[in-house]
Structures are given as structure tokens and as C-alpha cells.
Design a protein around this motif. Structure first.
Motif, short mmCIF file in Angstrom:
data_model
loop_
_atom_site.label_atom_id
_atom_site.label_comp_id
_atom_site.label_asym_id
_atom_site.label_seq_id
_atom_site.Cartn_x
_atom_site.Cartn_y
_atom_site.Cartn_z
N LEU A 1 0.84 -1.19 0.00
CA LEU A 1 0.00 0.00 0.00
C LEU A 1 0.87 1.24 0.00
N GLY A 2 0.63 2.16 -0.95
CA GLY A 2 1.37 3.40 -0.98
C GLY A 2 1.75 3.81 -2.38
N ASN A 3 2.17 5.06 -2.48
CA ASN A 3 2.65 5.62 -3.74
C ASN A 3 3.99 6.30 -3.48
N GLY A 4 4.65 6.68 -4.56
CA GLY A 4 5.91 7.37 -4.40
C GLY A 4 7.09 6.42 -4.41
N GLU A 5 8.30 7.00 -4.26
CA GLU A 5 9.52 6.22 -4.43
C GLU A 5 9.67 5.14 -3.37
N ALA A 6 9.26 5.41 -2.13
CA ALA A 6 9.40 4.39 -1.09
C ALA A 6 8.60 3.14 -1.44
N ALA A 7 7.35 3.34 -1.88
CA ALA A 7 6.51 2.20 -2.26
C ALA A 7 7.06 1.51 -3.51
N GLU A 8 7.56 2.30 -4.47
CA GLU A 8 8.09 1.70 -5.69
C GLU A 8 9.35 0.87 -5.41
N ALA A 9 10.17 1.34 -4.49
CA ALA A 9 11.36 0.56 -4.13
C ALA A 9 10.96 -0.78 -3.53
N LYS A 10 9.93 -0.78 -2.70
CA LYS A 10 9.46 -2.05 -2.12
C LYS A 10 8.82 -2.92 -3.19
N ARG A 11 8.13 -2.30 -4.15
CA ARG A 11 7.53 -3.06 -5.25
C ARG A 11 8.62 -3.78 -6.05
N ARG A 12 9.68 -3.06 -6.37
CA ARG A 12 10.77 -3.68 -7.14
C ARG A 12 11.38 -4.85 -6.37
N LEU A 13 11.54 -4.69 -5.07
CA LEU A 13 12.12 -5.76 -4.25
C LEU A 13 11.21 -6.98 -4.23
N LEU A 14 9.90 -6.76 -4.06
CA LEU A 14 8.96 -7.87 -4.04
C LEU A 14 8.91 -8.57 -5.39
N GLU A 15 8.96 -7.80 -6.46
CA GLU A 15 8.93 -8.41 -7.80
C GLU A 15 10.17 -9.25 -8.03
N ARG A 16 11.33 -8.78 -7.58
CA ARG A 16 12.56 -9.58 -7.70
C ARG A 16 12.43 -10.90 -6.96
N ALA A 17 11.69 -10.88 -5.83
CA ALA A 17 11.50 -12.10 -5.04
C ALA A 17 10.38 -12.98 -5.58
#
Length: 252
Positions: free
Chosen positions: A18-34
């Protein structure tokens, strides 16, 4: 130890983000890598990451459902934190600070990136592919672990500090090693940060630790978690197979 580090297999599993902005996108990239499947708040999931302003009510709702939550920049609300990662697939090194400083974790990661060979993943796969051959060469699990430890230590056939090149006879070389016996450590200080590099390395390698009652727990905690601790008044006459340490304060 404030947290128990674990590695979660998330491939195909839902994680709420949940969230927008760079912090959320950084977590999205990490989750996608996993390999995680990213879902919304109302979905069924065991984990959630929240990167929102005024996130307390959202975190409360998620926790009420029994979901473990990471609240970005709010370590006081976190059930888990996300480490800085050094990736040498399949080897992962995770660095955490309990949420106290992401910048410190990132700085440590950068140092580890320099220290760890880019071929470390290839070495891990070599050991994985050779598991059955190693079992045949060393049927006893304790002897097998000792042989691998010998191979990976400085000067061993799989020395981590040497450029990695696969030798088809390296398993034969493992069988040349002898039992390590007993090493002696006389401490000059009760402070674990004052251990010498050699002492710290021996603590990390030893199978059993013979120690006097006045040796601080902080020193013993630097040993492998599975190493046997044995309190005694004098060095052992028969320390057993593998590497044993006898530790006492320097005034003994």
C-alpha cells in the motif's frame, strides 16, 4: 538479538503493498525480484508493506487480521523489517539494523559488495551439485561438515579469497584433511570487539567451545550457534573430532 533473520520464499505468494511514491516503488521492485504477487489491502495475504502518510489506522486493520506488517519509516510499528541485500544468487547476504538506519545498512551493503566475489554464486552451485558425491565421500554428517569447512577456510581447496576455478578433483582433496584438534585462546579483554581476527575466525569455525566460567557470554556469542559450549576448569584431555577451542581469560 532483537530479531530473528529469516529468508522467505515468496514466489507466487500474495503480499499486500500500500502506498505511492519512491518508497513504495522501491518495495515493489524488491517484491517483484523475489517473485511475490502484489495485491491490495482486502486480499488474503500473510505479509503487508505500508508506505503511506498517516498509516497507523491501516497498520492497525492489517494487524487485526493477523498480518505481519512492515510500516515504512516507522520501526515502532513494524513486525518485520526489510534488509539491505547483497545478491550472489543463490547466495544472499542480508544486512539489517532493526529499522534504526536504512542509510547505515546501505553503507554496509556497499562494503560487502566489494568484499564478496562475484563468483560466489557459482561456488554455491558447485557445492549444491556435488552434495551426493560429498555424502558418499563423508557418510558421517559431522565429518562432512568439517571437510567442507576445511575446504572453504583460507588455504583450502575452495578458499573464498582465491579466484574460483572448478577443479574436478577437489572432492578427493577434501579427504586429505586431518582432524583439527584443540586450539587455545587466551583473552586479553572481555570485550568481543577486541578479539583478534584469528580468534574471531576460530570462534566462527569451532565445533565445540571449552571455556572457564568467567569467559563473558558476549565472547561465546561470537561462536557458531550450533557449536557445543562446555564449561570446565582446565583444557580437555580428549577434545573430540573436528576443531575445539579452549578459552580462558589471559590472567589464567
Amino acid at each position: 538479538m532483537h530479531s530473528l533473520p529469516v529468508f522467505l520464499r515468496l514466489t507466487g505468494r500474495p503480499v499486500i503493498l500500500l502506498g505511492n511514491g519512491e518508497a513504495a516503488e522501491a518495495k515493489r521492485r524488491l517484491l517483484e525480484r523475489a517473485g511475490a504477487t502484489i495485491v491490495g489491502e482486502d486480499s488474503e495475504a500473510r505479509l503487508a508493506i505500508v508506505a503511506l502518510d498517516g498509516l497507523e489506522p491501516v497498520v492497525a486493520r492489517l494487524k487485526a487480521r493477523g498480518i505481519l506488517v512492515n510500516a515504512v519509516d516507522r520501526p515502532d510499528l513494524c513486525d518485520f523489517t526489510l534488509p539491505a541485500i547483497v545478491d550472489r544468487n543463490p547466495v544472499l547476504v542480508a544486512i539489517g539494523t532493526g529499522g534504526s538506519s536504512a542509510g547505515l545498512a546501505a553503507a554496509l551493503r556497499q562494503r560487502m559488495e566489494v568484499l564478496l566475489s562475484p563468483k560466489l554464486g557459482e561456488l554455491a552451485m558447485l557445492l549444491h551439485d556435488a552434495r551426493e558425491k560429498i555424502r558418499q565421500a563423508f557418510p558421517d554428517s559431522a565429518e562432512r561438515r568439517l571437510a567442507i569447512a576445511r575446504a572453504l577456510m583460507p588455504g583450502g581447496v575452495l578458499d573464498l579469497d582465491d579466484p574460483f576455478e572448478e577443479d574436478p578433483f577437489w572432492i578427493d582433496d577434501l579427504q586429505q584433511g586431518a582432524d583439527w584438534g584443540l586450539a587455545i585462546i587466551r583473552l586479553c579483554s572481555p570485550d568481543p570487539d577486541e578479539l583478534t581476527l584469528k580468534q574471531a575466525r576460530l570462534l566462527g569455525q569451532a565445533d565445540r567451545i571449552f571455556h572457564r566460567a568467567d569467559v563473558p557470554a558476549a565472547i561465546l556469542d561470537r561462536a557458531r550457534a550450533d557449536a557445543v559450549r562446555i564449561a570446565c576448569d582446565a583444557p580437555p584431555d580428549a577434545p573430540g573430532p573436528g576443531l575445539s577451542l579452549d578459552i580462558s581469560m589471559g590472567n589464567e
